[in-house]
Design an enzyme around this catalytic site. Sequence first.
Site, PDB file in Angstrom:
ATOM      1  N   GLU A  94       0.829  -1.201   0.000  1.00 41.10           N
ATOM      2  CA  GLU A  94       0.000   0.000   0.000  1.00 41.10           C
ATOM      3  C   GLU A  94       0.865   1.254   0.000  1.00 41.10           C
ATOM      4  OE1 GLU A  94      -4.095  -1.783   1.862  1.00 41.10           O
ATOM      5  OE2 GLU A  94      -2.814  -0.662   3.237  1.00 41.10           O
ATOM      6  N   CYS A 114       6.498  -6.766   6.841  1.00 38.19           N
ATOM      7  CA  CYS A 114       7.594  -6.205   7.641  1.00 38.19           C
ATOM      8  C   CYS A 114       8.215  -7.307   8.477  1.00 38.19           C
ATOM      9  CB  CYS A 114       7.086  -5.084   8.548  1.00 38.19           C
ATOM     10  SG  CYS A 114       8.434  -4.233   9.419  1.00 38.19           S
ATOM     11  N   GLY A 168       7.039  -1.972   5.864  1.00 39.05           N
ATOM     12  CA  GLY A 168       8.413  -2.450   5.898  1.00 39.05           C
ATOM     13  C   GLY A 168       9.371  -1.557   6.654  1.00 39.05           C
ATOM     14  N   SER A 222      11.503   5.874  14.925  1.00 42.38           N
ATOM     15  CA  SER A 222      10.346   5.377  15.668  1.00 42.38           C
ATOM     16  C   SER A 222      10.806   4.968  17.063  1.00 42.38           C
ATOM     17  CB  SER A 222       9.727   4.185  14.929  1.00 42.38           C
ATOM     18  OG  SER A 222       9.246   4.581  13.663  1.00 42.38           O
ATOM     19  N   ILE A 223      10.518   5.814  18.053  1.00 43.42           N
ATOM     20  CA  ILE A 223      10.951   5.547  19.425  1.00 43.42           C
ATOM     21  C   ILE A 223       9.834   4.870  20.222  1.00 43.42           C
ATOM     22  CG2 ILE A 223      11.722   6.587  21.596  1.00 43.42           C
ATOM     23  CD1 ILE A 223      13.886   6.605  19.513  1.00 43.42           C
ATOM     24  N   HIS A 224       8.722   5.579  20.424  1.00 40.58           N
ATOM     25  CA  HIS A 224       7.469   5.035  20.963  1.00 40.58           C
ATOM     26  C   HIS A 224       7.507   4.630  22.435  1.00 40.58           C
ATOM     27  CE1 HIS A 224       6.258   5.252  16.857  1.00 40.58           C
ATOM     28  NE2 HIS A 224       7.002   4.245  16.466  1.00 40.58           N
ATOM     29  N   ASN A 301      -3.771   4.835  15.670  1.00 39.99           N
ATOM     30  CA  ASN A 301      -4.863   4.527  14.747  1.00 39.99           C
ATOM     31  C   ASN A 301      -5.217   3.051  14.881  1.00 39.99           C
ATOM     32  OD1 ASN A 301      -4.957   7.181  13.361  1.00 39.99           O
ATOM     33  ND2 ASN A 301      -2.868   6.625  12.786  1.00 39.99           N
ATOM     34  N   CYS A 344      -1.196   6.298   9.859  1.00 40.42           N
ATOM     35  CA  CYS A 344       0.034   5.698  10.373  1.00 40.42           C
ATOM     36  C   CYS A 344      -0.265   4.412  11.134  1.00 40.42           C
ATOM     37  CB  CYS A 344       0.722   6.714  11.294  1.00 40.42           C
ATOM     38  SG  CYS A 344       2.254   6.126  12.005  1.00 40.42           S
TER      39      CYS A 344
END
EC number: 2.1.1.192
Length: 373
Positions: A94, A114, A168, A222-224, A301, A344
Amino acid sequence: MSEKKINLLDLDLPGLKALLTEMGEKPFRAQQIMQWIYHFGVSDFEQMTNINKAMRAKLAARCEIVAPEITSYQKSSDGTIKFAINVGQGQEVETVYIPEDDRATLCVSSQVGCALECTFCSTAQQGFNRNLTVSEIVGQIWRVSHFLGFQKETGERPISNVVMMGMGEPLLNLANVVPAMNIMLDDYGFGLSKRRVTLSTSGVVPALDKLGDVIDVALAVSIHAPNDELRDVLVPINKKYPLQEFLAAIRRYLEKSNANRGRVTLEYVMLDHINDSTDQAHELAKLMKDTPCKINLIPFNPYPGSPYGRSSNSRIDRFAKVLMEYDLTVIVRKTRGDDIDAACGQLAGDIRDRTKRLAKKRMQESQISVTMN
């Protein structure tokens, strides 16, 4: 059996020059060919009118210009468009087009599925099949540009920014992602500035060091989570490359890069009562004190079967205010395309999972169901 033709979308400018030299042609023709492909959207060598007929015939005999096809698309109420792109063997990735007043961004995929297993991401739940080729990566931009109308047709560049934030982990496909980004940056390719091409990574440290040696693009990370204990759960690659090791690699990249203007974009998905407390905001601010950054807070999301919920606006606001107390630049990202599952973390595609991750998950769920009954 006829020899497989060379797809010119797989070649950046040095690669195309090398091919033409091997064919006995002048290397400068590579610029002309790339302009036809990426500025005009041409896939038929006969349309390349400033190249002589004999050379056009030679190119047609050995080469082709083939991008993956758009199989379907959905348009959101906010103008976002999600494209399903056929990459063969019944599989789709996508790609998302996000128009804004001052830019038009394309979110591009780098893998079929991924290989990482981030627990809040829909793509990760689908498993992994393979890396995309150079032509499949740049072909997403080329095909969507056809859909929107190339610059030479419309007078305006249809895509001004590209973010490698689709399906990915780009750094696990460095061999194809770097030439693809070279084509994005090349004046004879898509002609984007290095600040308008962004690569997002979850933290493959050795590959990030290699990236800084071969190309300069904007970096998003990307820490998060504000600590290793939580990040080990949310972003399992953290067990291999923990936060301090990742942050050190980010700083090394920033030292080499001009595209980032001295700071990295930090992505932090807001998960309700998981990583969104004010204490965790203080912890994150202290974690980032030695790493110049801009922080994007991303409202989660949800996707079917997701174990997490979206943080409330009030919790996000409190989290942001704490970060700003440390003089950090904070942006709460506006959700785009969530009504078509294009936001996202929602991209899924159609993947033949070689990891059997989805099958294992379903088996575990069925075993739990049997036990409970």
